[in-house]
Motif scaffolding. Structure first.
Motif, PDB file in Angstrom:
ATOM      1  N   LEU A 132       0.339   3.821   9.991  1.00 11.79           N
ATOM      2  CA  LEU A 132       0.729   2.240  10.018  1.00 11.79           C
ATOM      3  C   LEU A 132       0.905   1.905   9.858  1.00 11.79           C
ATOM      4  O   LEU A 132       0.205   1.130   8.783  1.00 11.79           O
ATOM      5  CB  LEU A 132       0.075   2.478  11.873  1.00 11.79           C
ATOM      6  CG  LEU A 132       0.070   2.221  12.979  1.00 11.79           C
ATOM      7  CD1 LEU A 132       0.028   3.688  13.372  1.00 11.79           C
ATOM      8  CD2 LEU A 132      -0.548   1.791  14.165  1.00 11.79           C
ATOM      9  N   PRO A 133       1.478   0.729   9.331  1.00 12.67           N
ATOM     10  CA  PRO A 133       1.352  -0.312   8.856  1.00 12.67           C
ATOM     11  C   PRO A 133       0.746  -1.523   8.284  1.00 12.67           C
ATOM     12  O   PRO A 133       0.508  -2.014  10.655  1.00 12.67           O
ATOM     13  CB  PRO A 133       3.198  -0.957   8.396  1.00 12.67           C
ATOM     14  CG  PRO A 133       3.919  -0.313   9.466  1.00 12.67           C
ATOM     15  CD  PRO A 133       2.771   0.167  10.366  1.00 12.67           C
ATOM     16  N   ALA A 134       0.119  -2.465   8.295  1.00 11.13           N
ATOM     17  CA  ALA A 134      -0.595  -3.740   8.437  1.00 11.13           C
ATOM     18  C   ALA A 134       0.274  -5.082   9.364  1.00 11.13           C
ATOM     19  O   ALA A 134       1.058  -4.509   8.187  1.00 11.13           O
ATOM     20  CB  ALA A 134      -1.314  -3.709   7.495  1.00 11.13           C
ATOM     21  N   PRO A 135      -0.079  -5.624  10.050  1.00 10.17           N
ATOM     22  CA  PRO A 135      -1.391  -5.172  10.937  1.00 10.17           C
ATOM     23  C   PRO A 135      -1.274  -4.764  11.755  1.00 10.17           C
ATOM     24  O   PRO A 135      -0.322  -4.160  12.662  1.00 10.17           O
ATOM     25  CB  PRO A 135      -1.328  -6.273  11.832  1.00 10.17           C
ATOM     26  CG  PRO A 135      -0.223  -7.395  11.898  1.00 10.17           C
ATOM     27  CD  PRO A 135       0.495  -6.785  10.872  1.00 10.17           C
ATOM     28  N   LYS A 136      -2.148  -3.234  12.334  1.00 11.45           N
ATOM     29  CA  LYS A 136      -2.120  -2.156  13.260  1.00 11.45           C
ATOM     30  C   LYS A 136      -3.637  -2.336  14.307  1.00 11.45           C
ATOM     31  O   LYS A 136      -4.800  -3.216  13.667  1.00 11.45           O
ATOM     32  CB  LYS A 136      -2.310  -1.257  12.299  1.00 11.45           C
ATOM     33  CG  LYS A 136      -3.403  -1.076  11.259  1.00 11.45           C
ATOM     34  CD  LYS A 136      -2.685   0.746  10.445  1.00 11.45           C
ATOM     35  CE  LYS A 136      -3.435   0.634   9.521  1.00 11.45           C
ATOM     36  NZ  LYS A 136      -3.619   2.100   8.443  1.00 11.45           N
ATOM     37  N   ALA A 137      -3.574  -1.760  15.286  1.00  7.25           N
ATOM     38  CA  ALA A 137      -4.640  -2.207  15.122  1.00  7.25           C
ATOM     39  C   ALA A 137      -5.054  -0.573  16.553  1.00  7.25           C
ATOM     40  O   ALA A 137      -3.580   0.144  17.005  1.00  7.25           O
ATOM     41  CB  ALA A 137      -4.457  -3.188  17.358  1.00  7.25           C
ATOM     42  N   ARG A 170       0.801  -1.071  -0.360  1.00 10.52           N
ATOM     43  CA  ARG A 170       0.294   0.394   0.023  1.00 10.52           C
ATOM     44  C   ARG A 170       0.881   0.698  -0.007  1.00 10.52           C
ATOM     45  O   ARG A 170       2.109   0.835   0.677  1.00 10.52           O
ATOM     46  CB  ARG A 170      -0.985  -0.107   1.167  1.00 10.52           C
ATOM     47  CG  ARG A 170      -1.328   0.929   1.548  1.00 10.52           C
ATOM     48  CD  ARG A 170      -2.583   0.915   2.564  1.00 10.52           C
ATOM     49  NE  ARG A 170      -1.902   0.497   3.948  1.00 10.52           N
ATOM     50  CZ  ARG A 170      -1.926   1.311   4.904  1.00 10.52           C
ATOM     51  NH1 ARG A 170      -1.733   2.588   4.897  1.00 10.52           N
ATOM     52  NH2 ARG A 170      -1.292   1.498   5.622  1.00 10.52           N
ATOM     53  N   ARG A 171       0.467   1.973  -0.934  1.00  5.45           N
ATOM     54  CA  ARG A 171       1.161   3.434  -0.866  1.00  5.45           C
ATOM     55  C   ARG A 171       0.601   4.984   0.179  1.00  5.45           C
ATOM     56  O   ARG A 171      -0.217   4.444  -0.183  1.00  5.45           O
ATOM     57  CB  ARG A 171       1.667   3.748  -2.178  1.00  5.45           C
ATOM     58  CG  ARG A 171       1.941   3.465  -3.214  1.00  5.45           C
ATOM     59  CD  ARG A 171       2.291   4.691  -4.524  1.00  5.45           C
ATOM     60  NE  ARG A 171       3.042   5.785  -4.335  1.00  5.45           N
ATOM     61  CZ  ARG A 171       4.167   5.078  -5.461  1.00  5.45           C
ATOM     62  NH1 ARG A 171       4.431   3.912  -6.319  1.00  5.45           N
ATOM     63  NH2 ARG A 171       5.455   5.615  -5.432  1.00  5.45           N
ATOM     64  N   ALA A 172       1.885   4.556   1.290  1.00  7.89           N
ATOM     65  CA  ALA A 172       0.844   5.704   2.172  1.00  7.89           C
ATOM     66  C   ALA A 172       1.684   6.901   1.899  1.00  7.89           C
ATOM     67  O   ALA A 172       3.091   7.213   1.671  1.00  7.89           O
ATOM     68  CB  ALA A 172       1.489   5.195   3.268  1.00  7.89           C
ATOM     69  N   PRO A 173       1.573   8.266   2.102  1.00 11.20           N
ATOM     70  CA  PRO A 173       2.220   9.563   2.204  1.00 11.20           C
ATOM     71  C   PRO A 173       3.032   9.648   3.111  1.00 11.20           C
ATOM     72  O   PRO A 173       2.991   8.775   4.140  1.00 11.20           O
ATOM     73  CB  PRO A 173       0.507  10.867   2.564  1.00 11.20           C
ATOM     74  CG  PRO A 173      -0.410   9.925   2.506  1.00 11.20           C
ATOM     75  CD  PRO A 173      -0.139   8.867   2.379  1.00 11.20           C
ATOM     76  N   VAL A 174       4.043  10.865   3.003  1.00 12.33           N
ATOM     77  CA  VAL A 174       5.173  10.412   3.929  1.00 12.33           C
ATOM     78  C   VAL A 174       4.755  11.546   5.416  1.00 12.33           C
ATOM     79  O   VAL A 174       4.057  12.053   4.635  1.00 12.33           O
ATOM     80  CB  VAL A 174       5.834  11.832   2.971  1.00 12.33           C
ATOM     81  CG1 VAL A 174       7.346  12.217   4.184  1.00 12.33           C
ATOM     82  CG2 VAL A 174       6.587  11.306   1.931  1.00 12.33           C
ATOM     83  N   TRP A 175       5.057  10.926   6.652  1.00 15.77           N
ATOM     84  CA  TRP A 175       5.179  11.507   7.445  1.00 15.77           C
ATOM     85  C   TRP A 175       5.177  12.057   8.157  1.00 15.77           C
ATOM     86  O   TRP A 175       6.928  12.322   8.145  1.00 15.77           O
ATOM     87  CB  TRP A 175       4.967   9.832   8.389  1.00 15.77           C
ATOM     88  CG  TRP A 175       4.755  10.162  10.672  1.00 15.77           C
ATOM     89  CD1 TRP A 175       5.780  10.936  10.898  1.00 15.77           C
ATOM     90  CD2 TRP A 175       3.138  10.585  10.717  1.00 15.77           C
ATOM     91  NE1 TRP A 175       5.432  10.717  12.047  1.00 15.77           N
ATOM     92  CE2 TRP A 175       3.844  10.978  12.000  1.00 15.77           C
ATOM     93  CE3 TRP A 175       2.181  10.604  10.288  1.00 15.77           C
ATOM     94  CZ2 TRP A 175       3.071  10.946  13.132  1.00 15.77           C
ATOM     95  CZ3 TRP A 175       1.617  11.168  11.036  1.00 15.77           C
ATOM     96  CH2 TRP A 175       1.373  11.034  12.733  1.00 15.77           C
ATOM     97  N   MET A 176       4.437  13.746   8.746  1.00 16.46           N
ATOM     98  CA  MET A 176       4.853  15.078   8.977  1.00 16.46           C
ATOM     99  C   MET A 176       4.517  15.327  10.358  1.00 16.46           C
ATOM    100  O   MET A 176       4.163  16.230  10.358  1.00 16.46           O
ATOM    101  CB  MET A 176       5.221  15.709   7.744  1.00 16.46           C
ATOM    102  CG  MET A 176       5.857  15.704   6.735  1.00 16.46           C
ATOM    103  SD  MET A 176       7.068  17.112   6.564  1.00 16.46           S
ATOM    104  CE  MET A 176       5.981  18.592   6.515  1.00 16.46           C
ATOM    105  N   ALA A 177       4.931  13.976  10.892  1.00 17.84           N
ATOM    106  CA  ALA A 177       4.269  14.181  12.421  1.00 17.84           C
ATOM    107  C   ALA A 177       2.333  15.103  12.079  1.00 17.84           C
ATOM    108  O   ALA A 177       2.736  16.007  13.598  1.00 17.84           O
ATOM    109  CB  ALA A 177       5.542  15.916  13.070  1.00 17.84           C
TER     110      ALA A 177
END
Lengths: 669, 440, 250
Positions: C184-189, A552-559
């Motif tokens: 958060l990457p899976a698996p997550k809670a 899964r592609r997720a955006p950059v984490w910027m706090a």
């Protein structure tokens, strides 16, 4: 004598550049096409010389009644090959890059190439000097073709010309010394040790060092390229081949001097080490897309000098294996740098074409999405200059460091000490140059804050960069065979036939490994991509056969803040601020503050807005500027003293000169 | 209770620029509290003439109900080549609460810092309008959990002042005891967090353990680790028996001795001192001009403490020794807190020793600032806390609030100017600010 | 250095033996347990009138709303619920009055997802009073020492298995919270700690607040309390990996 086909080809190749220059007023592309043809011809002849023997082209009697000819022997063939590869790339590149109405850039470009070809194929020192001076003038013209004719361009080009003429002066001195020592202008006879040889060597070192941009003359290298912002094809030629001409001159000079004493090598080593460190340091804190590579050139030429210095020391100390290895290291460093630096400047030209700025802080996203040539080529060039395996720069840096490591073999402890210091400087510089290269490729190519319009002709520009990158990779992987090809050139420098330091160890096939020492260290460049491929195959196989979790592609984490807002990303300047602050004593880092706006008196707790700039200064630039000021003051004083504008004084001068001439004639006859 | 004056305001003796400060100005402008740091007096004024008041720092105004995220005060403008904004937050693990700091930097150096607040805005001040004070108190004490005793005490005092209702003496003593215990916990927590930031792991663990012991003590005495409900009139009936008080005194004495030994060890560590010395300095005139309060103000050289300057029972009869620091840096703030831990332990001992025999004797809250409007001021662990409550028909009509964190936040931002990134956490922890107090 | 070691030796080991042993009274104060009706004589109507957050209704006590204000104590309620009060479903927090005393937690409750034996936790504060933050941070102090159970706090959501949320969700924190959940990457809670994210807590019904974390991200575990003591939080985290303490009464 029967015309030798290779000799004819040589003559035609050298002439092609000048013919091309003459054709440029008709069409610019004719000049560039002629350059391509000339470069191709040179490649063929150079390879033939390296495999066979020297080739002689057209010959005639020179102005001083000495026989002159166009001739390539093994030493000049190596440099001709390196230059020709560079020129092939830059000329094809220029076809797409040069979009001016005026043919002046093409004209001066062809003239520069032609004059360098001439000095490389000069059979004696007069022709060499002719080529040298023409090169200076032609490249001065080329620098003046910068976009916009501001005062900065003119003054920077003038500095370049001044340094170039100073270089010619010192080379002239060396040539004169050689003539006195050998009685001829031809390349061949050597000069024995003594004060004349020292004079020749020092003059030559200064003269060729000026062209190479060695500290303390590095101003001549980065100022015209960065400050004048010469066009990119010009910058590539200046940084790669102009300095290569300087290296050739130095190598030729060394080949004409017998038994160099110990202190020559130490001097060369010291100067080289200082250049390496200075170049790397200023490259790491540079924000100019052309200035950064220019400083890197200073660093690489310093590495060439370091290798040469070790070679001279080893030859004086009688360590033949180290001597041979260090000479090969110097040659390989020159080759690797020339090609990689070309790639870097051409990439900077691509960036300039799309982003229209030279500031690393603003060029992010210059490479259009899906331009693999630009990406791969720039990555290869920068990684090579940062000594990343398995590229050419890695092999050459390894060889230089290996040579430095073996400085424990020197007999005298002060020589060992110098070698130790030089090694520390080279190691520190290696780290700093990694910062510089990562900064360059990261902020100009990899970081994409905004979409970019494709550049006109971008495909060609990107393609050439990609091809150059490929050559850098090939030079790295096929290094052992390249060294074998270089062996004849090294033999000319060393004075007798030598074999390349390749051999066999463990179960690696023979001729696949480079050996330093007997053996001290070993490197097998072809094995690196093989090992990488095997590892990658294992990884890919494991991935393909194993269980895969969904991606899964997720955006950059910027706090938790929204990523990618303008003005909220790390700038290239901030990337190097750590170095500016850490090395503040060397760089002279200081903060300059100014008030940026009116202080609002309404609220008692208001804060004054201000602007702040963190500046570093180049001590050498300051030194030269003060030198210029002193010179100006002296000239003004002299002028005021001798030319007061009074008629009586001038009449007196005439009278004195007449009396002196009469006295001289009377005394002589 | 602060003495109220009606009619034209009284001219203070020393009107030098850095000696008279405005501690609170209501949003309707009808109530102002002026501190005179020179003479050490404080007075509350009703309907003051705006021209007679000292210059107003933005932090001193009553916190309006904050909606939406925005800069705390004006955004700090710094320009320069290569300068960019580094947004730190709102969810950053170094700062446990949610709030953002926009750092202007050219790399390594913090040129300016602008706090962005409002992420945690629960609109408490607006939501208690129309409630009975007993119900509003439930929300008020949960405004900032680690300052629950201070907020509850100040709010209840304001309500009692507005109602002109008498308070049993025992209540006042319990409030004071609760506040001192929470003050000790908060100071220990601040010191432990700074020690963590300085990698003094053993010291930090020991101090955290000490703080946990205090929480457990509060839990066993008051039934709740954070004293929620402990001070509310409709909370569980609470009488501190003599045996409980004796046990409490003994435990407090032990904890005080342990802290003294820990603090000596901390001060011997050069690396610890080095990290906090000269970090985020706040000079005296800046602290006064910008409305600083609490340990931050005392660390900058102004010996002001509400317990001494605005005394309420039982503080009127107890001995409190103020610290004498003037460095204004993180080290001074920590020294002040260490001193106050000992001072609070001493106060607790004195209180338990002189516990009133008859706790039901009513105490007069003193005159209200205006009919139906009362002020409550306490020294919370991070500084002076002001509640301004207006009531009608026994329901809350309006609440004005000026918290210690709101007052000290701009000092934190200004103190970090020209610091480096690594100074951030030392500065943040040394001020002891709570976003929940700012966003309310 | 020797002085610190001397301090440590003199102080001794104070770490809790939870979950091998039950939680002691020192670890969990009176208000650390959820409320329960003591017996059938409880006056539900009177308590319902006094409860400020509407946790008590005819026949039902909602532990997900109780803010431990103790106003219902005179009417027959007491803080006598189990320490292990965390539940996987919001409905399980609503118990009867009196609550039936049933069998305790099943000894082998499976973990919430394919988590390893150790757990990495990322804390997000969406609008708390800071008390829950401090109780969660207290898990790192020597008394609880969550790392001995394999529970670690991370600085980045990319390294985390569990999103620990405290505070009543405000409008302004909805987007940042969603971004954290996405990161958060899976698996997550997601674990909601305290009654503020479960039902709004003391601020239930306050204008401009979301009211419940369920509206923003899916919640996997609810830990009631105001604030829950560190042992309650520890129980919640252990339940995520299926290592909760068995035997507590419901």
């Amino acid at each position: 004598m029967t015309p030798d086909p290779l000799g004819t080809l040589l003559t035609l190749a050298v002439a092609a550049f000048f013919v091309g220059a003459a054709l440029t007023p008709i069409r610019r592309s004719l000049g560039y096409a002629a350059s391509v043809a000339g470069a191709a011809g040179l490649v063929v002849v150079a390879v033939a010389v390296l495999l066979g023997g020297p080739v002689t082209g057209a010959s005639w009697t020179g102005p001083l009644n000495d026989p002159e000819a166009l001739r390539l022997d093994a030493l000049s063939a190596f440099f001709a090959l390196a230059c020709a590869i560079v020129w092939l790339a830059t000329s094809v590149y220029s076809l797409a890059y040069d979009e001016r109405r005026s043919p002046l850039l093409a004209l001066t470009y062809c003239l520069t190439l032609g004059s360098i070809a001439l000095l490389l194929s000069a059979s004696d020192q007069v022709l060499f000097l002719l080529g040298w001076e023409t090169m200076t003038l032609a490249s001065y013209g080329m620098i003046l073709q910068a976009e916009g004719r501001s005062d900065r361009v003119y003054s920077a080009a003038f500095v370049f010309l001044a340094f170039g003429e100073a270089s010619t002066l010192f080379v002239f001195l060396a040539v004169a010394g050689l003539r006195v020592g050998t009685g001829t202008f031809a390349f061949g006879p050597t000069v024995g040790p003594g004060s004349l040889a020292t004079l020749v060597f020092v003059a030559g070192l200064i003269g060729f060092g000026l062209k190479m941009g060695i500290a303390p003359f590095h101003l001549s290298e980065w100022l015209p390229i960065a400050h004048a912002s010469a066009p990119s094809n010009a910058s590539a030629v200046l940084s790669s081949t102009l300095t290569l001409a300087g290296v050739y001159g130095l190598f030729r000079l060394v080949s004409l001097l017998e038994s160099p004493p110990l202190w020559w090598g130490a001097m060369v080593l010291g100067i080289g080490a200082v250049s390496v460190l200075l170049g790397a340091l200023f490259a790491a804190v540079s924000e100019h897309t052309k200035g950064l590579p220019a400083y890197s050139t200073i660093e690489n030429n310093g590495l060439i000098l370091v290798a040469l210095g070790i070679a001279l020391l080893a030859s004086a100390d009688g360590l033949t294996t180290l001597f041979v290895f260090a000479v090969f290291a110097a040659f390989y460093q020159a080759l690797a740098h020339a090609v990689a630096k070309t790639g870097l400047f051409l990439s900077a030209g691509y960036v300039e074409h799309t982003a229209h700025t030279f500031d690393l802080n603003s060029v992010g996203g210059a490479a259009k999405e899906g331009d693999p040539g630009e990406y791969a080529g720039t990555l290869a060039a920068t990684l090579s200059l940062a000594a990343g395996p398995p590229l050419a720069g890695f092999v050459s840096e390894w060889m230089v460091l290996e040579a430095l490591f073996q400085s424990y073999q020197f007999g005298q402890s002060w020589v060992q000490f110098v070698g130790l210091l030089a090694g520390a400087a080279v190691a520190l510089a290696a780290g700093l140059i990694v910062v510089a290269m990562v900064k360059f490729v990261g902020f100009s190519i990899l970081w994409r804050p905004r979409p970019v319009r494709p550049a006109r002709g971008g495909a060609t520009l990107g393609g050439v960069v990609g091809v150059v990158g490929g050559i850098v990779l090939a030079l790295g992987v096929l290094a052992p065979w390249t060294l074998v090809l270089v062996a004849p050139s090294a033999s000319v420098l060393i004075g007798h036939g030598v074999a390349a330091p390749v051999g066999q160890l463990l179960s690696v096939p023979a001729g696949w490994s480079i050996l330093s020492g007997s053996p001290f260290g070993i490197l097998s460049p072809p094995m690196i991509p093989i090992a990488l491929a095997v590892g990658a195959a294992v990884g890919v196989g494991y991935y393909a056969l194993g269980r895969r979790s969904p991606r899964r592609r997720a955006p950059v984490w910027m706090a938790g803040s929204e990523p990618g807002r303008p003005g909220e990303t790390y700038t290239s300047f901030a990337y190097s601020t750590g170095i500016r602050i850490m090395m503040s004593s060397v760089l002279g880092t200081r903060e300059v503050r100014a008030s940026a706006g009116p202080v609002s008196v309404a609220a008692v707790d208001s804060v004054e807005p201000y602007s702040v700039d963190l500046e570093v200064f180049d001590a050498f630039k300051l030194f030269y500027e003060s030198l210029v000021r002193v010179g100006d003051a002296l000239a003004a004083a002299l002028k005021a003293a001798i030319m007061p504008g009074r008629l009586g004084r001038y009449l007196a001068y005439i009278l004195i000169v007449v009396l002196v001439v009469v006295a001289l004639v009377a005394a002589l006859y | 209770m602060p003495r109220a004056t009606a009619g034209p305001p009284v001219e203070s003796a020393a009107r030098g620029p850095s000696e008279v400060a405005l501690a609170y100005l209501a949003s309707d402008g009808r109530v102002a509290i002026v501190n005179d740091y020179g003479s050490g007096r404080s007075e509350a004024r009703w309907d003051p003439d705006p021209a007679s008041l000292p210059e107003v720092a933005s932090a001193w105004r009553a916190s309006p109900a904050r909606t939406g995220v925005g800069p705390l005060d004006a955004e700090e403008a710094v320009e320069g080549y290569g300068v960019f904004t580094f947004p730190y937050g709102p969810i950053s693990m170094g700062v446990p609460e949610s709030g953002r700091f926009d750092l202007r930097t050219y790399g390594e150096r913090i040129l300016a810092l602008t706090p962005f607040v409002g992420y945690k805005s629960r609109r408490i001040v607006a939501s208690v309008v129309g409630q009975r004070p007993e119900d509003a108190a439930l929300r008020i004490e949960r405004l900032a959990g680690n300052f629950a005793a201070a907020h509850a005490s100040a709010f209840l005092a304001a309500v009692e002042s507005a109602r002109r209702s008498a308070v049993p003496r025992g209540e006042l003593w319990v409030r004071a005891l609760a506040q001192e215990l929470q003050r000790i916990y908060n100071h220990l927590h601040v010191i432990a967090r700074v020690a963590e930031a300085a990698s003094q792991n053993v010291g930090a663990a020991q101090t955290h353990a000490l703080a946990e012991e205090l929480l457990r003590l509060e839990g066993s005495v008051f039934g709740h680790r954070w004293l929620f409900g402990a001070l509310l009139p409709e909370g569980p009936a609470r009488r501190l028996e003599r045996s409980q008080r004796r046990e409490l005194a003994v435990r407090c004495g032990e904890l005080s001795d342990r802290f003294d030994r820990l603090w000596e060890l901390f001060l011997e560590s050069r690396t610890f001192i080095d990290r906090i010395q000269s970090t985020a300095p706040v000079p005296r005139d800046l602290a006064v001009r910008w409305g600083g309060v609490g340990p931050t103000l005392r660390a900058s050289g102004v010996p002001w403490d509400d317990r001494l300057r605005v005394p309420v029972a039982p503080y009127t009869d107890l001995f409190l020794d103020l610290p004498h620091e003037s460095g204004g840096d993180a080290l001074a703030r920590l020294l002040v807190r260490a001193h106050e831990i000992r001072a609070s332990h001493l106060l607790v001992e004195q209180m338990l020793d002189r516990w009133p025999g008859d706790p039901s004797v009513p105490e007069d809250p003193g005159p209200a600032i205006a009919p139906g409007r009362g002020l409550g001021r306490v020294e919370s662990p991070s500084g002076d806390l002001v509640y301004d409550v207006s009531m009608e028909d026994d329901r809350i009509v309006a609440v004005g609030l000026r918290t210690a964190s709101r007052a000290n936040f701009p000092l934190f931002a200004r103190g970090l100017r020209d610091g480096v990134f690594t100074d951030f956490h030392f500065a943040w922890e040394s001020f002891g600010l709570v976003f929940a107090e700012v966003d309310a | 250095m020797p002085s610190w070691i001397g301090q440590a030796v003199r102080y001794g080991i104070v770490t809790s033996r939870y979950p091998e042993a039950a939680a002691t009274d020192a670890e969990v104060p009176a208000t650390g347990r959820p409320p329960a009706a003591t017996d059938g004589t409880v006056d539900v109507a009177a308590a319902a009138a006094r409860c400020p957050v509407g946790a008590i209704r005819e026949g039902e006590l909602d532990r997900g709303r109780c803010v431990r204000c103790a106003r219902c104590l005179p009417n027959g309620f007491a803080f006598s619920g189990p320490v292990e009060a965390a539940t996987r479903h919001r409905s399980e927090l609503r118990v009867g009055t009196p609550a039936p005393h049933g069998p305790g937690l099943a000894a082998a409750e499976p973990p919430l997802a394919n988590f390893p034996r150790s757990l990495h936790v990322f804390l997000v504060d969406v609008g708390s009073c800071n008390a829950c933050n401090l109780e969660v941070m207290a898990l790192a102090n020597p008394f609880y020492d969550a790392s001995r159970l394999g529970i670690f706090f991370t600085n980045s959501p990319r390294h985390a298995d569990v999103l620990l949320v405290v505070g009543v969700p405000t409008e302004e924190m909805v987007e940042p919270l969603r971004r954290a959940y996405e990161a958060l990457p899976a698996p997550k809670a997601v674990v909601a700690v305290g009654v503020c994210p479960i039902s709004g807590g003391a601020f239930r019904g306050s204008p401009g607040l979301k009211g419940s974390l369920d509206e923003i991200v899916p919640v996997d575990l609810y830990v009631p309390g105001c604030p829950p003591s560190p042992v309650n939080v520890l129980d919640g985290l252990l339940r995520v990996i299926g290592r909760g303490r068995a035997g507590g009464e419901r």
